[in-house]
Design an enzyme around this catalytic site. Structure first.
Site, short mmCIF file in Angstrom:
data_model
loop_
_atom_site.label_atom_id
_atom_site.label_comp_id
_atom_site.label_asym_id
_atom_site.label_seq_id
_atom_site.Cartn_x
_atom_site.Cartn_y
_atom_site.Cartn_z
CG ASN A 209 -2.17 -1.12 1.25
OD1 ASN A 209 -2.58 -1.25 0.21
ND2 ASN A 209 -2.14 -1.44 3.30
CG ASP B 282 1.45 3.26 4.78
OD1 ASP B 282 0.61 2.52 4.39
OD2 ASP B 282 2.05 3.10 5.81
N GLY C 130 2.19 -6.05 4.14
CA GLY C 130 3.11 -7.47 3.82
C GLY C 130 4.60 -6.80 3.34
CG ASN D 274 -2.50 -5.60 18.03
OD1 ASN D 274 -3.47 -5.69 18.34
ND2 ASN D 274 -2.75 -4.42 17.22
N GLY E 252 2.68 -2.73 22.37
CA GLY E 252 3.45 -1.81 22.78
C GLY E 252 4.48 -1.34 24.14
CG ASP F 265 3.06 -4.23 9.38
OD1 ASP F 265 3.25 -5.39 9.76
OD2 ASP F 265 3.68 -3.97 8.71
N GLY G 218 6.84 7.38 10.53
CA GLY G 218 6.65 6.52 8.56
C GLY G 218 6.53 4.84 9.22
CB SER H 279 10.71 4.82 10.17
OG SER H 279 9.77 3.06 10.97
#
EC number: 2.7.1.15
Length: 294
Positions: A11, A13, A41, A182, A214, A245, A280, A284
């Site tokens: 995708n 973003d 993915g 998560n 988290g 991810d 990002g 990142s």
């Protein structure tokens, strides 16, 4: 080096940064907008490649300008894109709002990803030749299940990120070796808010579970041992997009190298902590040298 196959979404973003996310019917003024290559993915593929993995990406992009940019981003990371097909129409997009605490809210439009409903001979061969298969749920469930079943038949270890969360058929879960939800996804799948209890419910369906928590770290549980809580490194989060991810892609590399689960989880946690300190998603994600130095 163990080859990693990733069947998943790509995708673009579209990220808006705001002091706080708007409520229903509310308009707020943001401070910045960015267009960043993403998709669960593709993010996992980039994370694994930057961590030193040999990665092949299976999926689809559109014929728009986003499609070219998404393919180029993967190739620059060292990901094999021979099985990333180009189909007529728009690429997938994710519309993301990130607040000052680094939390995000995301709307995904599948675009080309929605055309990936089954595997062809090349895709099945790539899955069978891999040592690890990474799956998520931003592609049609038929393709995800087919890939998992193909992997199981060939003895390929399969890791599933159940996002966006949805009911999972037994045909898929029976072929999954490690499930990585998560805490919110784990609760949605089990009806149980407490992570330890949720993990025990999930272990009735899969052999191993890692629930990411988290800032609280992550919980690892397996059918043949006691659950282990791994604390997260203490950092200041700028943007949590892509952190999960990053964790999964890096964990796959570590497991493919034969590391123990505790060592692999610790290494992946360091990578995720580095990721959240920059804006990002794929942009990142840290390189292996950065993770090793953390």
């Amino acid at each position: 080096m163990t080859a990693i196959a990733v069947l998943g979404s790509t995708n673009m973003d579209l990220v808006a940064y705001v002091a706080r996310a708007p409520g229903r019917g509310e308009t707020v003024t943001g401070r910045e907008f960015r267009t960043v290559p993403g998709g669960k993915g593709a993010n996992q593929a980039v994370a694994a490649a930057r961590a030193g993995g040999e990665v092949v990406m299976i999926g689809a992009v559109g014929t728009d300008e986003y499609g070219s940019a998404l393919r180029t981003n993967l190739e620059h990371a060292g990901v094999d894109t021979d099985l990333l097909h180009t189909v007529a129409g728009p690429s997938g997009t994710a519309h993301i709002v990130v607040d000052d605490e680094g939390a995000n809210a995301i709307v995904v439009i599948p675009g080309a990803n929605g055309t990936v409903t089954a595997l062809g001979p090349g895709e099945r061969a790539a899955v069978a030749a891999a040592g690890l298969l990474l799956l998520q749920l931003e592609l049609p469930l038929t393709a995800v299940t087919e890939a998992a079943r193909t992997a199981k038949d060939r003895g390929v270890r399969t890791i599933l990120t159940p996002s966006p969360v949805q009911p999972l058929p037994s045909a898929l879960l029976d072929a999954v070796d490690l499930l990585i939800p998560n805490e919110h996804e784990a609760a949605a799948l089990t009806g149980c808010e407490e992570p330890h209890a949720a993990a025990q419910i999930l272990l009735r369906q899969v052999p191993e579970v890692v629930i990411t928590l988290g800032r609280k770290g992550c919980l690892y549980a397996a059918r043949d041992g006691e659950p282990v809580l791994f604390p997260a490194p203490e950092v200041t989060a700028v943007d949590t997009t892509g952190a999960g991810d990053t964790f999964v892609g890096t964990l796959a590399v570590a497991l493919g190298e034969g590391r123990s689960v505790p060592e692999a989880v610790a290494w992946a946690s360091s990578a995720a902590a580095l990721c959240v300190q920059k804006p990002g998603a794929s942009t990142s994600m840290p390189y292996r040298s950065e993770i090793d130095a953390a």
